[in-house]
Scaffold this active site. Structure first.
Site, short mmCIF file in Angstrom:
data_model
loop_
_atom_site.label_atom_id
_atom_site.label_comp_id
_atom_site.label_asym_id
_atom_site.label_seq_id
_atom_site.Cartn_x
_atom_site.Cartn_y
_atom_site.Cartn_z
CB THR A 95 0.58 -0.23 5.56
OG1 THR A 95 0.62 -0.71 4.23
CG2 THR A 95 -0.76 -0.56 6.18
CB SER B 219 8.47 0.50 1.77
OG SER B 219 7.95 -0.75 1.42
CB THR C 142 5.49 -4.34 5.90
OG1 THR C 142 4.42 -4.40 4.95
CG2 THR C 142 4.99 -3.82 7.23
CG ASP C 143 5.23 -3.82 0.29
OD1 ASP C 143 4.62 -4.55 1.10
OD2 ASP C 143 4.66 -3.19 -0.62
N1 ASP Z 1 1.94 -2.87 2.10
C1 ASP Z 1 3.01 -2.03 2.42
C2 ASP Z 1 3.13 -1.77 3.90
O1 ASP Z 1 2.91 -2.67 4.64
C3 ASP Z 1 3.17 -0.81 1.61
C4 ASP Z 1 4.60 -0.36 1.69
O2 ASP Z 1 5.48 -1.18 1.91
O3 ASP Z 1 4.81 0.83 1.56
O4 ASP Z 1 3.43 -0.72 4.38
#
Ligand code: ASP
Length: 319
Positions: A4, A48, A80-81
């Site tokens: 993100t 991720s 973050t995932d």
């Molecule tokens: N929602 C996720 C992020 O916070 C997407 C990911 O992990 O790529 O980045």
């Protein structure tokens, strides 16, 4: 590495996706140039969940090379995932006293009050702090500093999603100052990156009335290890216990809890499917490790060709 924090919408279609380079990420972060000379590397541009062990291995190798140079530290930006997995992977394989800090964003750069710039600035601050040395891999999000073996994403959208449920953050950033309140007292494990065969390690979650259907399906698969995310203190249904008996002495099975915090039990309950029963069937108690972190550790142990006994000993270092 994407996520993100590096997502935008250049095509006009619905939604955002990873598209910003490292250079673009840092260029508008107010105050960044005053605290560090930042060099960027656009390493991967992925959501991720799409990162692979091969990506992590290459990233860790690259980070170690950078730490061996005259750089003072490294900041990794990513989705973050899976930060809770990648940061723990780095913690296990990067053996340097210099700081490595992982960060990301919950709100992408096109949204109101995006948190990416502040997280990046604070991650760089933490990476420049002498207090961050010897602390292992750190995750900096929402003004807090977390240790990689414990940090978890706990909310789908909230900027305060990152928690370390069993202990809390070890520090924070206040008015641009890095504050550590706690230092790790556990024994860190370091494992080499190895070219060994790629293991397959599923995580199976236990549920009420579990008839073991996933285990039946796994019989057809070539798996080298297994993580059970058990109910409560480490319990499965009696049907699942029967399946565990079949595998327990041949492949490493790590017992974790689906509760999200606390150690799994080892010597409290004796019913069929309890932790004592499962341990007697060969299962290795996963201690404080969450299921996804146990999978990362088991992956590296198997890659390094540890046998069952050494795997059990290594995992028990976490108790
Ligand atoms: N929602 C996720 C992020 O916070 C997407 C990911 O992990 O790529 O980045």
């Amino acid at each position: 590495m994407g996520g993100t924090i590096a997502s935008s919408n250049s095509t006009g279609e619905n939604g955002v996706k990873p598209s910003l380079s490292g250079e673009e990420l840092v260029k508008n972060v107010k105050g960044l140039q005053e605290i560090a000379d930042v060099e960027t590397i656009s390493f991967r541009l992925k959501p991720s969940a799409d990162l692979t062990f091969s990506d992590l291995t290459s990233a860790a190798t690259r980070i170690s090379e950078i730490l061996d140079s005259d750089a003072d530290g490294v900041v990794v930006t990513q989705g973050t995932d899976t930060i809770e997995e990648t940061s723990f992977f780095f913690d296990l394989v990067i053996n340097s006293s210099k700081p490595v800090v992982v960060t990301g964003a919950m709100r992408n750069p096109t949204s109101i009050s995006s948190d990416g710039d502040l997280n990046l600035l604070e991650a760089v601050l933490v990476a420049t702090s002498s207090q961050s040395k010897e602390a292992g891999i750190l995750v900096v999000m929402n003004g807090e500093i977390h240790l990689a073996p414990f940090v978890q994403k706990t909310n789908t959208q909230n900027v305060s999603t990152f928690k370390s449920p069993s202990l809390g953050p070890v520090g924070w950033i206040s008015e641009g100052k890095v504050r550590f309140m706690l230092k790790p007292a556990y024994r860190r494990i370091h494992l080499p990156l190895s070219n060994g065969k790629e293991p397959t390690i599923p995580i199976v979650k236990s549920v009420l009335g579990d008839d073991g259907i996933i285990f039946k399906a796994l019989r057809e698969e070539d798996i080298q290890g297994l993580i059970i995310e058990a109910t409560g203190g480490g319990h499965v249904s009696s049907s699942v216990a029967d399946f565990v008996q079949e595998y327990g002495k041949s492949i490493p099975i790590i017992l974790c809890s689906r509760t999200g915090s606390g150690e799994v039990l080892t010597q409290t309950y004796s019913f069929k499917g309890s932790e004592i029963d499962l341990i007697n069937k060969g299962v290795i108690p996963g201690g404080i490790l969450s299921s996804v972190k146990a999978r990362i550790l088991l992956y590296l142990l198997i890659k390094n060709e540890y046998n069952l006994q050494r795997i059990a000993e290594s995992i028990q270092q976490w108790l």
